[in-house]
Design an enzyme around this catalytic site. Sequence first.
Site, short mmCIF file in Angstrom:
data_model
loop_
_atom_site.label_atom_id
_atom_site.label_comp_id
_atom_site.label_asym_id
_atom_site.label_seq_id
_atom_site.Cartn_x
_atom_site.Cartn_y
_atom_site.Cartn_z
CG HIS A 17 3.71 -1.65 -4.70
ND1 HIS A 17 2.53 -2.35 -4.74
CD2 HIS A 17 4.66 -2.54 -5.07
CE1 HIS A 17 2.75 -3.60 -5.14
NE2 HIS A 17 4.05 -3.74 -5.33
CB CYS A 58 12.30 15.49 -10.06
SG CYS A 58 12.88 15.83 -11.73
CB CYS A 115 11.62 19.08 -11.84
SG CYS A 115 13.09 19.47 -10.86
CG ASN A 173 -1.86 -1.21 1.21
OD1 ASN A 173 -2.06 -1.84 0.17
ND2 ASN A 173 -2.39 -1.56 2.37
CG ASN A 188 -8.82 -11.84 1.29
OD1 ASN A 188 -9.93 -11.47 0.93
ND2 ASN A 188 -7.70 -11.49 0.66
CB SER A 233 -5.92 -10.34 -4.86
OG SER A 233 -4.93 -9.55 -5.52
CB CYS A 238 17.23 16.23 -10.69
SG CYS A 238 15.80 17.06 -9.99
N1 APR Z 1 -10.90 -7.26 5.05
C1 APR Z 1 -10.18 -8.31 4.56
N2 APR Z 1 -9.88 -8.45 3.24
C2 APR Z 1 -10.33 -7.50 2.41
C3 APR Z 1 -11.10 -6.38 2.85
C4 APR Z 1 -11.37 -6.29 4.24
N3 APR Z 1 -12.08 -5.28 4.76
N4 APR Z 1 -11.39 -5.61 1.75
C5 APR Z 1 -10.86 -6.23 0.68
N5 APR Z 1 -10.22 -7.35 1.07
C6 APR Z 1 -9.45 -8.29 0.24
C7 APR Z 1 -10.08 -8.63 -1.10
O1 APR Z 1 -10.91 -9.78 -0.99
C8 APR Z 1 -8.84 -8.92 -1.96
O2 APR Z 1 -8.48 -10.30 -1.89
O3 APR Z 1 -8.23 -7.65 -0.07
C9 APR Z 1 -7.73 -8.08 -1.32
C10 APR Z 1 -7.33 -6.87 -2.14
O4 APR Z 1 -6.74 -7.35 -3.32
P1 APR Z 1 -6.29 -6.30 -4.44
O5 APR Z 1 -7.39 -5.34 -4.67
O6 APR Z 1 -5.74 -7.11 -5.58
O7 APR Z 1 -5.10 -5.47 -3.74
P2 APR Z 1 -3.59 -5.91 -3.58
O8 APR Z 1 -3.48 -7.39 -3.40
O9 APR Z 1 -3.00 -5.06 -2.54
O10 APR Z 1 -2.97 -5.50 -5.01
C11 APR Z 1 -1.59 -5.60 -5.15
O11 APR Z 1 -1.79 -4.50 -7.30
O12 APR Z 1 -2.65 -2.85 -8.65
C12 APR Z 1 -1.57 -3.22 -7.91
O13 APR Z 1 0.00 -1.76 -6.98
C13 APR Z 1 -1.29 -2.25 -6.79
O14 APR Z 1 -0.36 -2.70 -4.60
C14 APR Z 1 -1.35 -3.09 -5.53
C15 APR Z 1 -1.11 -4.49 -6.05
#
Ligand code: APR
Length: 254
Positions: free
Chosen positions: A125, A133, A156, A108, A222, A198, A136
């Site tokens: 990330h 920038c 910049c 995040n 999750n 995910s 630089c």
């Molecule tokens: N409690 C528990 N789990 C949750 C909740 C909650 N309140 N809300 C959502 N989720 C779960 C969803 O079921 C899903 O499996 O969190 C997960 C979020 O998955 P993504 O949306 O794919 O996010 P993430 O895994 O962080 O994505 C990874 O993808 O797009 C790029 O850079 C971006 O850092 C990100 C990376």
Amino acid sequence: MWMNLFNPSDTDEVAKKILQKGEIVVLTGAGISTESGIPDFRSPDGIWSRYDFTEYATIDALLKNPVKVFGFFKEFIDPLKTASPNKAHYAVARLEEAGIVKAVITQNIDNLHQKAGSKNVVELHGNATVARCMGCRKLYPLKELESEKYGFPPVCPDCRKLIKPDVILFGEMLPEDALKSAYQYSMGTKLMLVIGTSGTVAPASALPHLAKRSGADIVEINLEPTIITKSVTDYFLQGKAGEIMNELAGKILG
Ligand code: APR
């Protein structure tokens, strides 16, 4: 179908396991911040259900169409400025304070772990509160870029290159030191607590597998089973991260 294969676990069992292990590493994704009002990416109403990430979140898209991508940044990043940590972030910080959580590795960019008091946060990330920038590499507080003098998209004043939020877009390398720490923590831990991801984006998605191969138990929180659940999770706590983490921290800290 495979849902029946999972013996969903409970916080009593997991609290005991965490106390037995003594020290754990936490890996978080966007799902830990949805209860702070920040949408995740791949849930049905997630950001990628509304935007095609190839048009808004790749470095090539930014260079090809900076105004369009900065418009997306504005919509997606502005709400982060006022977002607050939720019970899950605070629970992780309390567990770090108690010496249980050794590090939080997060995908995040919302700075909510730090706002909740977590000290050892490995940001794979980047962080949307600062901008850098592209020429630089000078760092700017994101707030400062609101001033007219940088224009839109911001440029910049020193080297006339684009200044972008210091977050990793698809197609960009991850910060080397963060990646190295993430690998080290994942290989060295006896238990990884995976919250709200995910498990679909590398290299973060490899970390639970790396931890597992290094002998760690994997606990996953999750709303629904994921790719990680199907492959390496030992204890699956299904539900909202805020409620579960609050209950879990309460049982661990007594
Ligand atoms: N409690 C528990 N789990 C949750 C909740 C909650 N309140 N809300 C959502 N989720 C779960 C969803 O079921 C899903 O499996 O969190 C997960 C979020 O998955 P993504 O949306 O794919 O996010 P993430 O895994 O962080 O994505 C990874 O993808 O797009 C790029 O850079 C971006 O850092 C990100 C990376």
